[in-house]
Design an enzyme around this catalytic site. Structure first.
Site, PDB file in Angstrom:
ATOM      1  N   HIS A   1       0.821  -1.207   0.000  1.00  0.00           N
ATOM      2  CA  HIS A   1       0.000   0.000   0.000  1.00  0.00           C
ATOM      3  C   HIS A   1       0.858   1.262   0.000  1.00  0.00           C
ATOM      4  CE1 HIS A   1      -3.822  -2.145   1.676  1.00  0.00           C
ATOM      5  NE2 HIS A   1      -3.351  -2.688   0.569  1.00  0.00           N
TER       6      HIS A   1
ATOM      7  N   GLU B   1       0.793   3.976   1.810  1.00  0.00           N
ATOM      8  CA  GLU B   1       1.267   4.396   3.126  1.00  0.00           C
ATOM      9  C   GLU B   1       2.432   3.514   3.582  1.00  0.00           C
ATOM     10  OE1 GLU B   1      -3.316   4.816   3.091  1.00  0.00           O
ATOM     11  OE2 GLU B   1      -1.809   3.463   2.270  1.00  0.00           O
TER      12      GLU B   1
ATOM     13  N   CYS C   1      -6.149   1.727   5.373  1.00  0.00           N
ATOM     14  CA  CYS C   1      -6.766   0.473   5.812  1.00  0.00           C
ATOM     15  C   CYS C   1      -6.230   0.132   7.204  1.00  0.00           C
ATOM     16  CB  CYS C   1      -6.448  -0.649   4.820  1.00  0.00           C
ATOM     17  SG  CYS C   1      -4.717  -1.195   4.881  1.00  0.00           S
TER      18      CYS C   1
END
Length: 152
Positions: free
Chosen positions: A78, A80, A106
């Site tokens: 992801h 991040e 998430c």
């Protein structure tokens, strides 16, 4: 032309970073900032040196995995996660920093951001992951939505 606010500036950067994503379902970009300086960026895509989903197809689509669930069933890292990893790779502390991300983190990313010492999360679009919201509330991080008024 008026000068953009810092929120506009960094969120537009996150949007630009997302254009590098190789995810077939959702292109996400993240920018980690401290004292109004960019520390690191990340976008979602397969790990370095591995085939991208553009080549292999989307495991989540093949298995009909609903959005916001079973995050481990994905080849991609992801945005991040990549932003925190890139900072670590180059020896840059993100403790006390703010992350601008095009999508609400998430639960996996929320846990990483909490443990990395991120103090504030600014996101543009929502994401259906109740555990993420619970964790971020419990950790007492500052989190707010900021939508870009104009696109690049």
């Amino acid at each position: 032309m008026s000068r953009p606010s810092y929120d506009e500036y960094f969120m537009e950067m996150a949007q630009l970073v997302s254009s590098r994503s190789t995810c077939l379902r959702r292109k996400v970009g993240a920018v980690i900032v401290k004292e109004k300086r960019v520390l690191s960026t990340g976008y979602n895509g397969a790990p370095k040196g591995t085939a991208h989903c553009e080549q292999t197809g989307c495991i989540r689509e093949q298995l009909n995995v609903p959005s916001g669930t079973r995050h481990e069933l994905c080849r991609g890292v992801h945005a991040e996660q990549n932003a925190v990893t890139q900072a670590a790779y180059f020896g840059v502390s993100v403790n006390g920093a703010t992350i601008y991300t095009t999508t609400h983190p998430c639960s996996l990313c929320a846990k990483i951001l909490i443990n990395a010492g991120i103090k504030e999360i600014v996101y543009s679009e929502g994401y259906a992951d109740e555990l993420s919201k619970e964790l971020l509330d419990e950790a007492d991080l500052s989190i707010r939505q900021f939508k870009i008024e104009k696109s690049l």
